[in-house]
Scaffold this active site. Structure first.
Site, PDB file in Angstrom:
ATOM      1  N   TYR A  72      -5.069  -2.308  -2.991  1.00 53.62           N
ATOM      2  CA  TYR A  72      -5.768  -2.830  -2.784  1.00 53.62           C
ATOM      3  C   TYR A  72      -7.917  -2.435  -3.752  1.00 53.62           C
ATOM      4  CZ  TYR A  72      -3.179  -4.783   0.140  1.00 53.62           C
ATOM      5  OH  TYR A  72      -1.436  -5.049   0.672  1.00 53.62           O
TER       6      TYR A  72
ATOM      7  N   TYR B  56     -14.300  -2.600   4.191  1.00 55.60           N
ATOM      8  CA  TYR B  56     -13.321  -2.573   5.609  1.00 55.60           C
ATOM      9  C   TYR B  56     -14.214  -0.481   6.125  1.00 55.60           C
ATOM     10  CZ  TYR B  56      -9.841  -5.532   3.002  1.00 55.60           C
ATOM     11  OH  TYR B  56      -9.382  -6.161   2.590  1.00 55.60           O
TER      12      TYR B  56
ATOM     13  N   ARG C  30       0.737  -1.010  -0.093  1.00 52.82           N
ATOM     14  CA  ARG C  30       0.012   0.138   0.037  1.00 52.82           C
ATOM     15  C   ARG C  30       0.982   1.072  -0.052  1.00 52.82           C
ATOM     16  NH1 ARG C  30      -5.113   0.233   2.580  1.00 52.82           N
ATOM     17  NH2 ARG C  30      -4.500  -1.782   3.598  1.00 52.82           N
TER      18      ARG C  30
ATOM     19  N   CYS D 267     -26.891  -5.070  -6.768  1.00 46.79           N
ATOM     20  CA  CYS D 267     -27.782  -4.434  -5.048  1.00 46.79           C
ATOM     21  C   CYS D 267     -27.447  -5.501  -3.964  1.00 46.79           C
ATOM     22  CB  CYS D 267     -28.658  -5.847  -6.638  1.00 46.79           C
ATOM     23  SG  CYS D 267     -29.079  -5.225  -7.797  1.00 46.79           S
ATOM     24  N   GLU D 268     -26.775  -4.161  -3.547  1.00 41.07           N
ATOM     25  CA  GLU D 268     -26.448  -4.472  -2.303  1.00 41.07           C
ATOM     26  C   GLU D 268     -26.408  -2.975  -1.815  1.00 41.07           C
ATOM     27  OE1 GLU D 268     -24.780  -7.138  -0.760  1.00 41.07           O
ATOM     28  OE2 GLU D 268     -25.320  -8.766  -2.139  1.00 41.07           O
TER      29      GLU D 268
END
Ligand code: PLP
Length: 419
Positions: free
Chosen positions: A372, A316, A276, A342-343
């Protein structure tokens, strides 16, 4: 994110107008700055110059070949976690002697491929794994080098799901077991256990947990020395955090200054595995506004990228700054910025002050998406995975094409009995 700047009202990546890329390549798309990748790598290299560590880029953060090659060309090695990452690392001509391999579940095929490639180190996560590597190395008549991944049982100040160095987690080997394995290491004829590895978690913005864990492992290394167990490598892992929002920046020079004396004292060759830190702020995800919806209680800005493109906020609760490609100066109002999936978990921001003037067709940049991001993308809702673009100076290159509908059905078969 110094390589992503308004000049004066349009967002640029290095010397390329981001909107020009979005219009040519389409959205959503990831855009990376070559200069940012290189400068983050060099920052780390310079901070630790006194001990000249092997810096293995953690490919899990971003495995795009052009990104990895950019770093390999600067002298980086690769930290891999699968046969697929090995294949990619080799595809960009990473020196196998600069490849380290961690994973709690290396398969026989992956171990064989790594032995055949001649990687530097297996970062071994359990006794059964070490025995499996020995068995396979004997079968192939190959020699292997290994480091034991120690779980130092130190809590990292980060999200629970990216904490790895406590004994509640599946990673690494506890100190007592590691000591026993190392005492018996001569029984392995083909695997030379020559190192200690640790990785306590990701997006850690304070140097304290690293210092605590490294000091704890350094004491362990001293105990081993006293027992006559000689080692060659100490791999301190990755996890150095970046600024997504208002975190205090992780100052690598300060961390290096504090830890170099401890590392030097071990007398071992130091390896590190940043992911990262190198690529997180070097990338953005560009998306386009589709609709604005007001249900009387809340306003939603619906965009064309979703959790399948960037899952970090859903997974997260991660924060990403979101800015328009063309600067707007009107008043802000709070909205959720959501994708088309659809969430209910498909969002990039909740109750975020958004420029009230934003309208259908406007482009937005989701910042700090270089790590990520695309690597965790999926075809959920049968959405094609998006394109990736690398900018260098005043040029841009499509380094991964957007998937097509043909890619979505590739390999799928409807058996005759259903037809
Ligand atoms: N090394 C290991 C073993 C990891 O599991 C990870 C990520 O979780 C990393 C290195 C890279 O971490 P980061 O991207 O936070 O530097």
């Amino acid at each position: 994110m110094s390589d992503f700047k308004y000049k004066p009202n349009e967002l640029f990546c290095e010397n390329v107008k981001v909107r020009a890329i979005a219009e040519a390549v389409g959205t959503p798309c990831y855009i990376y700055s070559s200069q940012s990748l290189v400068s983050q790598f060099l920052k780390l290299k310079k901070a630790f110059a006194a001990i000249n560590p092997l810096i293995c880029f953690a490919m899990k953060a971003n495995d795009n070949l052009a990104v990895v090659k950019t770093l390999v060309k600067q002298g980086a090695g690769c930290d891999i976690v699968s046969g697929g990452e090995l294949k990619k690392a080799l595809a960009v001509e990473t020196d196998p002697q600069k490849i380290v391999y961690a994973s709690v579940g290396k398969t026989e095929k992956e171990i064989e491929e790594s032995l055949n490639a001649g990687i530097l180190l297996f970062n071994v996560e359990s006794l059964p794994e070490l025995e499996e590597i020995e068995r396979i190395a004997v079968k192939l008549g190959k020699k292997a080098k290994a480091a034991l991944r120690i779980n130092p049982d130190v809590k990292a100040a980060t999200h629970d799901r990216i904490t790895t160095g406590t004994l509640q987690k599946k990673f690494g080997i506890d100190l007592t077991t590691a000591h026993k394995i190392l005492k018996n290491k001569e029984k392995y004829t083909q695997v030379d256990v020559v190192g200690i590895h640790m990785h306590i978690g990701s997006q850690i913005t304070s140097k304290k947990p690293f210092i605590t864990a490294i000091k704890k492992v350094a004491v362990f290394i001293e105990e081993l020395k006293a027992d006559g167990i000689a080692l060659e490598y100490f791999d301190i892992g990755g996890g150095f955090g970046i600024v997504y929002n208002e975190e205090d920046p992780f100052c690598v020079q300060d961390f290096a200054d504090s830890i170099i004396p401890v590392l030097k004292k071990t007398g071992l060759k130091i390896i590190m595995e940043p992911g990262r830190f190198i690529c997180g702020n070097a990338g953005i995800l560009v998306t386009q506004a589709l609709y604005i919806k007001d249900n009387g209680v809340k306003k939603f800005l619906i965009v064309d990228s979703g959790m399948n493109d960037l899952v970090r906020p859903s997974m997260y609760d991660a924060y990403h700054e979101i800015i328009p490609l063309r600067k707007m100066s009107w008043k802000k109002e709070k909205m959720d910025i959501v994708g088309p999936i659809c969430e209910s978990g498909d969002y990039f921001a909740k109750d975020r002050p958004v420029y009230a003037a934003v309208k259908k067709g406007d482009f937005l940049a989701i910042m700090s998406a270089g790590a990520y991001g695309h690597v965790m993308s999926s075809n959920y809702n049968s959405r094609t995975r998006c394109a990736e673009v690398l900018v260098k100076g005043n040029k841009y290159y499509v380094v991964r094409e957007r998937e097509t509908y043909a890619d979505l059905v590739r390999g799928q078969v409807v058996p005759d009995f259903i037809k």
